[in-house]
Design a protein around this motif. Structure first.
Motif, PDB file in Angstrom:
ATOM      1  N   GLN A   1       8.133  -0.914  -2.785  1.00 22.57           N
ATOM      2  CA  GLN A   1       9.157  -1.783  -2.197  1.00 22.57           C
ATOM      3  C   GLN A   1      10.579  -1.238  -2.373  1.00 22.57           C
ATOM      4  OE1 GLN A   1       8.641  -5.979  -2.974  1.00 22.57           O
ATOM      5  NE2 GLN A   1       6.434  -5.743  -3.241  1.00 22.57           N
ATOM      6  N   LYS A   2      10.718   0.068  -2.400  1.00 19.69           N
ATOM      7  CA  LYS A   2      12.041   0.696  -2.451  1.00 19.69           C
ATOM      8  C   LYS A   2      12.430   1.097  -1.021  1.00 19.69           C
ATOM      9  CE  LYS A   2      12.095   0.124  -6.796  1.00 19.69           C
ATOM     10  NZ  LYS A   2      12.974  -0.955  -7.341  1.00 19.69           N
ATOM     11  N   PHE A   3      12.674   0.055  -0.223  1.00 19.49           N
ATOM     12  CA  PHE A   3      12.853   0.263   1.219  1.00 19.49           C
ATOM     13  C   PHE A   3      14.156   0.975   1.574  1.00 19.49           C
ATOM     14  CE2 PHE A   3      10.266  -3.702   0.801  1.00 19.49           C
ATOM     15  CZ  PHE A   3       9.055  -3.128   1.168  1.00 19.49           C
TER      16      PHE A   3
ATOM     17  N   CYS B   1      -2.542   8.107  -0.140  1.00 19.27           N
ATOM     18  CA  CYS B   1      -1.483   7.541  -0.977  1.00 19.27           C
ATOM     19  C   CYS B   1      -1.715   6.065  -1.288  1.00 19.27           C
ATOM     20  CB  CYS B   1      -0.134   7.694  -0.280  1.00 19.27           C
ATOM     21  SG  CYS B   1       0.365   9.401  -0.029  1.00 19.27           S
ATOM     22  N   ASP B   2      -2.843   5.512  -0.804  1.00 20.48           N
ATOM     23  CA  ASP B   2      -3.122   4.090  -0.999  1.00 20.48           C
ATOM     24  C   ASP B   2      -1.883   3.272  -0.628  1.00 20.48           C
ATOM     25  OD1 ASP B   2      -4.489   1.798  -1.672  1.00 20.48           O
ATOM     26  OD2 ASP B   2      -3.873   1.872  -3.781  1.00 20.48           O
ATOM     27  N   SER B   3      -1.397   3.507   0.581  1.00 21.04           N
ATOM     28  CA  SER B   3      -0.084   3.019   1.001  1.00 21.04           C
ATOM     29  C   SER B   3      -0.086   1.560   1.431  1.00 21.04           C
ATOM     30  CB  SER B   3       0.442   3.902   2.131  1.00 21.04           C
ATOM     31  OG  SER B   3       1.798   3.641   2.375  1.00 21.04           O
ATOM     32  N   SER B   4       1.088   1.124   1.877  1.00 23.05           N
ATOM     33  CA  SER B   4       1.314  -0.246   2.337  1.00 23.05           C
ATOM     34  C   SER B   4       1.660  -0.232   3.826  1.00 23.05           C
ATOM     35  CB  SER B   4       2.471  -0.859   1.537  1.00 23.05           C
ATOM     36  OG  SER B   4       3.097  -1.888   2.262  1.00 23.05           O
ATOM     37  N   PRO B   5       1.245  -1.269   4.584  1.00 20.10           N
ATOM     38  CA  PRO B   5       1.604  -1.344   6.010  1.00 20.10           C
ATOM     39  C   PRO B   5       3.110  -1.307   6.257  1.00 20.10           C
ATOM     40  CG  PRO B   5      -0.079  -2.981   5.488  1.00 20.10           C
ATOM     41  CD  PRO B   5       0.384  -2.399   4.188  1.00 20.10           C
ATOM     42  N   ARG B   6       3.876  -1.623   5.204  1.00 21.01           N
ATOM     43  CA  ARG B   6       5.332  -1.644   5.378  1.00 21.01           C
ATOM     44  C   ARG B   6       5.901  -0.264   5.692  1.00 21.01           C
ATOM     45  NH1 ARG B   6       8.215  -6.115   3.345  1.00 21.01           N
ATOM     46  NH2 ARG B   6      10.011  -5.087   4.290  1.00 21.01           N
TER      47      ARG B   6
END
Length: 531
Positions: free
Chosen positions: A124-126, A159-164
């Motif tokens: 969450q470091k957008f 990276c087991d990432s997030s949809p964000r």
């Protein structure tokens, strides 16, 4: 007819008779998304594996001096694997990424950028992620944005990432005004079952309106509806603005009602946008009804509301109504701003009521509002329209005291003042000073100056001004051009008139409605007989 139709929408339509654009309770369509691909990447071996392990050890122990010694051996493959190894520590990952960028920037690739973007968005470091992506877009090739989605997609599972992360890509394209890339990203996201946040959608809509792409903005909004993306107040305000910009006030009004049906309370921005839309179409009665309806919804008009209404009345030449709105504003203890005063002063000046303009100027100073160049230009214009050029010249001297400099509007007003007084010599001197100062008149000022020069039979000056217009590709007014050519004909300069016509035709600057055949066929003696 238009006003009555809009009024019925505003005042008479019952909420239950309107079908909302988006049903927030309905489920999103069954998109049958494409499965996210899982791609394995070659594991590091031999020297590559040694480099990754040693680098990892130095990073964990914050031994940057030892790491610096390895910088010449960095490759994109090694950077990617070091990042994957330390990805659980997003701070260290970003530090290493930036270290590579400083020490050996050619060792970064789309894949290394993709990995750091996954790491940052997952944590969450957008803002940091957007900064990385923006830097890449600025420095990269034209092909890069088109490739970025695929690279991020193929490293998503590793990276087991997030949809964000895809939302970030879409939003960054929107902020960077890369609309084609944003649209493509949105389409690809849907294919894989991802959807952007409403905040990112709003950023895209807003960016489109900033560049006047209303058609694309409304098209995207319809696509949001099909995807069942739930809007918020900001979305509705942007859509209201889009409809107002395209002149579809009835649609804009409908959106306001739909906001309420869906449980949203219209804000002062919602109303101000609609009021501005009405004012732009000259529908001042409807604009005032909108202002009155604000209180019923618990929304109070602000300075922008009153400034918009005052500007609307001034544009319509309804200065009495503008002044009433101004007095109502003060009665509500809303302090008029420089915009308020400038709008009113200019409104009165345009109709030659310099005394009223001056009263407003004094009121403005009394209330501690500092005049700017727009204030002075409006005051100067008002005086010049009445031929009060000496008072106007005095105001020009006052500019220095406020550390202001004359601009194109100042010169245009002063020229018009001398034209009103039929002082073509002084007007021409001001014109030449204006050009030397790096400013150029608008078409109306050119026409006024040429006409005044012709009336005083200074045809050489008039021809010079017309040639300047041609050089600047400004189309002359047909009436002014006829006046000049008629004067040249009277002075036996028909050949010059023909040359000027030829120049205008060659530059495609001949005004509509100008009949050059009358000029070419006329002779000086014929003019003498008719004069």
């Amino acid at each position: 007819v238009v006003t009555s139709q809009l009024s019925s929408i505003l005042l008479k339509v019952k909420p239950t008779s309107l079908k909302p654009l988006i049903d927030v309770n309905s489920r999103r369509k069954n998109w049958n998304p494409i499965p996210i691909p899982f791609r394995t990447i070659p594991e590091p071996r031999g020297q590559d594996l040694d480099f990754v392990n040693v680098s990892h050890s130095h990073l964990v122990h914050s031994d940057w001096n030892k790491l610096n010694a390895l910088s010449i051996h960095v490759t994109p493959f090694r950077v990617k694997h070091v990042l994957l190894k330390i990805q659980k520590d997003h701070v260290l990952s970003l530090e290493f990424f930036n270290w590579v960028k400083t020490r050996n920037p050619t060792s970064h690739s789309l894949e290394t950028h993709s990995v750091i973007l996954h790491i940052l968005t997952k944590n969450q470091k957008f803002k940091s992620a957007e900064s990385v992506l923006r830097s890449l877009l600025v420095s990269g090739s034209l092909e890069l944005p088109a490739k970025m989605f695929d690279v991020m997609l193929y490293s998503y599972r590793i990276c087991d990432s997030s949809p964000r992360v895809f939302d970030l890509l879409f939003k960054t394209y929107a902020h960077a005004k890369k609309f084609r890339n944003a649209t493509d990203a949105f389409s690809r996201m849907k294919d894989y079952g991802f959807f952007p946040t409403i905040k990112s959608c709003n950023a895209y809509l807003s960016s489109l309106l900033d560049l006047h792409r209303v058609d694309i903005a409304l098209g995207f909004y319809r696509e949001m509806q099909r995807c069942r993306l739930s809007p918020n107040v900001y979305t509705f305000n942007i859509v209201i603005h889009a409809f107002c910009k395209s002149g579809k006030l009835d649609k804009a009004m409908q959106v306001l009602r739909e906001m309420e049906i869906m449980g949203f309370t219209p804000t002062v921005v919602s109303y101000n946008t609609l009021i501005a839309g009405c004012c732009n179409k000259g529908l001042m009665s409807l604009a005032m009804k909108l202002k009155s309806s604000m209180g019923k919804g618990g929304v109070h008009p602000n300075v922008v509301t009153f400034n918009t209404l005052i500007n609307g009345f001034c544009k319509e030449g309804k200065l009495h109504e503008a002044n009433k709105v101004f007095n109502e504003m003060k009665a509500l203890n809303l302090a008029p701003t420089i915009v308020t005063y400038n709008t009113l002063i200019n409104g009165y000046s345009q109709v030659g009521k310099s005394e009223m303009s001056n009263r407003l100027y004094e009121d403005m100073l009394k209330n501690g509002v500092k005049a700017d160049i727009l204030t002075y230009n409006a005051l100067i214009l008002g005086l010049c329209k009445e031929g009060k050029t000496k008072k106007a010249a005095y105001l020009v001297k006052e500019l220095d005291k406020d550390n202001l400099a004359p601009n194109a509007s100042t010169f245009s007003a002063l020229i018009s003042g001398q034209c009103v007084r039929k002082n073509s010599d002084r007007a021409f001197q001001l014109y030449k000073t204006m050009i030397r100062s790096g400013f150029h008149p608008i078409e109306n000022t050119y026409s006024m100056l040429i006409s005044t020069l012709c009336k005083n039979e200074d045809f050489d000056g008039a021809v010079q001004v017309l040639n300047d217009m041609i050089d600047r590709s400004v189309v002359p007014d047909s009436g002014t051009l006829f006046e000049l050519h008629k004067g040249l004909s009277r002075c036996a300069k028909n050949q010059l008139a023909i040359i000027l016509c030829k120049k205008l035709e060659d530059r495609h600057l001949m005004p509509k409605g100008f009949d050059k055949s009358k000029i070419i066929s006329s002779q000086p003696e014929n003019e003498d007989k008719t004069s």
